[in-house]
Design an enzyme around this catalytic site. Structure first.
Site, mmCIF file in Angstrom:
data_model
loop_
_atom_site.group_PDB
_atom_site.id
_atom_site.type_symbol
_atom_site.label_atom_id
_atom_site.label_comp_id
_atom_site.label_asym_id
_atom_site.label_seq_id
_atom_site.Cartn_x
_atom_site.Cartn_y
_atom_site.Cartn_z
ATOM 1 N N ASP A 37 -3.823 -28.282 33.461
ATOM 2 C CA ASP A 37 -3.430 -29.561 32.853
ATOM 3 C C ASP A 37 -4.632 -30.493 32.695
ATOM 4 O OD1 ASP A 37 -0.983 -28.402 33.089
ATOM 5 O OD2 ASP A 37 -0.048 -29.989 34.285
ATOM 6 N N GLY B 102 2.281 -33.171 31.478
ATOM 7 C CA GLY B 102 0.946 -33.404 32.027
ATOM 8 C C GLY B 102 0.587 -34.876 32.219
ATOM 9 N N SER B 103 1.589 -35.712 32.541
ATOM 10 C CA SER B 103 1.271 -37.146 32.723
ATOM 11 C C SER B 103 0.310 -37.319 33.897
ATOM 12 C CB SER B 103 2.544 -37.961 32.941
ATOM 13 O OG SER B 103 3.150 -37.658 34.199
ATOM 14 N N LYS C 186 -0.160 -32.622 27.552
ATOM 15 C CA LYS C 186 -0.249 -31.237 27.073
ATOM 16 C C LYS C 186 1.127 -30.579 27.029
ATOM 17 C CE LYS C 186 1.395 -29.660 30.563
ATOM 18 N NZ LYS C 186 1.830 -29.586 31.803
ATOM 19 N N SER D 38 0.906 -45.344 29.854
ATOM 20 C CA SER D 38 1.015 -44.040 29.236
ATOM 21 C C SER D 38 2.070 -44.055 28.142
ATOM 22 C CB SER D 38 1.405 -43.036 30.320
ATOM 23 O OG SER D 38 1.185 -41.739 29.877
ATOM 24 N N GLY E 129 6.416 -37.435 34.756
ATOM 25 C CA GLY E 129 7.095 -36.393 35.533
ATOM 26 C C GLY E 129 8.030 -35.567 34.677
ATOM 27 N N ALA E 130 7.629 -35.294 33.420
ATOM 28 C CA ALA E 130 8.523 -34.589 32.494
ATOM 29 C C ALA E 130 7.910 -33.299 31.970
ATOM 30 C CB ALA E 130 8.898 -35.512 31.333
ATOM 31 N N GLY E 131 6.840 -32.830 32.594
ATOM 32 C CA GLY E 131 6.284 -31.536 32.180
ATOM 33 C C GLY E 131 5.206 -31.626 31.120
#
Ligand code: ATP
Ligand code: MEV
Ligand code: MG
Length: 441
Positions: free
Chosen positions: A209, A146-147, A13, A137, A142-144
């Site tokens: 999220d 929504g992983s 997201k 994935s 960890g990049a914002g």
């Protein structure tokens, strides 16, 4: 109860407005993106049937547990409401799982493995056959984007399917907006379990999220406060926005950023609360703007939306969740006058979005110039579309059961691919939008 092998998938997201304030019950606006996580569930060969295996190749983690060695007695069957899961973690179960995670020291592996084990114990039973759960994935981790929520939704969906709590999605008619009550109940339950997975990964999530990763589309979300339920309003006529999505490639953990804001609020409540209230007011303004009928979205409308993007970023900087690399991205976009930029997600690194100006005064070559400059600094620019489908499942229908062996063979080669392929391979081979057969709750 669904028998493996099968695949599930859920999107990442972008938060357009309201991150961090969302944790404190303020509204936020987010949309699903086309980058997604995929989870393949397979059954073990009989000689390994006493094991459950978790594979997270993206974070270099693989582990098998003896099913009977897990702390099943902490939550005896019937003691947990699997249909209306609580919103708090059972701390006794979390503590009991310490033993199963005693060899797992790296926080990003440990939190994801905890999310899996927690949901596995709550939803499954020790007499189930041994299975492998493999996750890959196409999202940066960890990049914002929504992983963690897309992985939590995949885990919740797969475990709800093997335990029979949820049925596979029924195919909808041609009109994708057709409401299907069974699908709706299924995805609500997956969302509720995924929230607990998010709790294991980052402590105090608002739930936005996992809501977007489950339901897809674009939503205005507000976390429940004082006993009022969460608000999740689907924004159906979301206007088409031209966005650049830029990963600073600066690693960070949402858990840490959320905890830093909590500390700031505790130390300076009179300073921090007005910032959170400012984000609230700004998100309300953005919500009104985003409800504007398409034909009225003129230049002045766009200008106001961009203004809100700029102010939202400023308030996030004040909360201390930006990073020099995010500021470098913002400055590059400002210098070339491409549009307005804000960090998205928890910040501290990770991604920024630039809401690009449209119309006569911006040509494609300026945008290409910005992309080149950003890539030259080692940043990664993603192309994605907003408002895509939510969680889905790929499994053979009864009429295809004759082709079962062929299907199984295909999934076993996929298993190999899930371990080794890159993002493009995964998207091409199993990707939603690339191959047929996916159905969505
Ligand atoms: N592909 C994956 N495989 C295994 N674990 C994953 C994967 N993607 C994410 N995770 C888990 O989620 C964590 C990252 O979640 P985190 O909430 O910190 O960032 P994010 O979800 O990418 O960004 P944001 O929360 O700001 O949207 C990882 O440390 C890991 O525990
Ligand atoms: C930072 C935050 O607001 C968004 C993370 O994507 C945390 C949350 O809402 O769970
Ligand atoms: Mg996350």
């Amino acid at each position: 109860m669904v028998t493996p092998p099968f695949l599930v998938s859920a999107p990442g997201k972008v938060i357009l407005f309201g991150e961090h304030a969302a944790v404190y019950g303020k509204p936020a606006i987010a949309a699903a993106i086309s980058l997604r996580s995929y989870l393949l569930t397979t059954k073990h060969e009989p000689e390994f049937s006493e094991l459950v295996t978790l594979e997270f190749p993206d974070i270099k983690f693989q582990y098998s547990w003896k099913i009977h060695s897990l702390p099943w007695d902490v939550v005896p069957k019937g003691s947990i409401d699997t249909v209306r899961p609580p919103s708090e973690l059972n701390t006794t179960l979390v503590e009991a799982l310490e033993h199963a995670l005693v060899d797992v020291h790296i926080p990003l592996q440990r939190s994801a493995a905890l999310a899996f084990l927690y949901l596995y114990i709550c939803l499954c039973s020790p007499d189930m056959p041994g299975m492998t759960f493999s996750v890959r994935s196409t999202l940066p981790i960890g990049a914002g984007l929504g992983s963690s929520a897309s992985v939590s939704v995949c885990l919740a969906a797969a475990l709800c399917l093997v335990s029979g709590e949820v049925s596979p999605p029924e195919k909808k008619g041609d009109d994708d907006s057709d409401f299907n009550a069974a699908n709706y109940a299924g995805i609500e339950l997956i969302d509720a379990w995924a929230f607990l997975g998010e709790r294991c990964i980052h402590g105090n999530p608002s739930g936005i999220d996992n809501a977007v990763a489950s339901h897809g589309g674009a939503v205005m979300f507000q976390r429940m406060t004082k006993g009022n339920p969460n608000v999740r309003e689907s924004m159906r006529s979301f206007p088409p926005l031209k966005l650049l999505l830029i990963d600073s490639r600066q690693p960070r953990r949402t858990a840490v950023q959320v905890a830093n804001v909590a500390t700031l609020l505790q130390n300076y409540p009179l300073v921090t609360e007005p910032i959170l209230n400012g984000i609230h007011a700004l998100t309300d303004e953005a919500y009104k703007l985003l409800q504007t009928p398409k034909e009225n979205c003129d230049d002045a409308w766009e200008e106001r939306l961009r203004e809100l993007v700029r102010v939202n970023h400023g308030l996030l900087v004040a909360l201390g969740v930006s990073h020099p690399k995010l500021e470098a991205i913002r400055m590059a976009a400002d210098e070339l006058e491409i549009g307005e930029t804000k960090l998205t997600g928890a910040g501290g690194g990770g991604c920024a979005i630039t809401l690009v100006k449209r119309g006569v005064d911006i040509d494609e070559s300026r945008i290409c110039g910005l992309i080149e400059r950003l890539e030259g600094h080692g940043f990664e620019v993603f192309e994605t579309s907003l408002g895509g489908v939510g969680a889905g499942c790929l499994l053979p229908t009864k009429s295809e059961a004759a082709e079962w062996e062929e299907w199984e063979e295909k999934l076993f080669s996929l298993h190999h691919l899930l371990g080794l392929g890159d993002r493009e391979d995964i998207q091409k081979t199993v990707g939603v939008g690339s191959i047929d057969g996916w159905a969505f709750w």
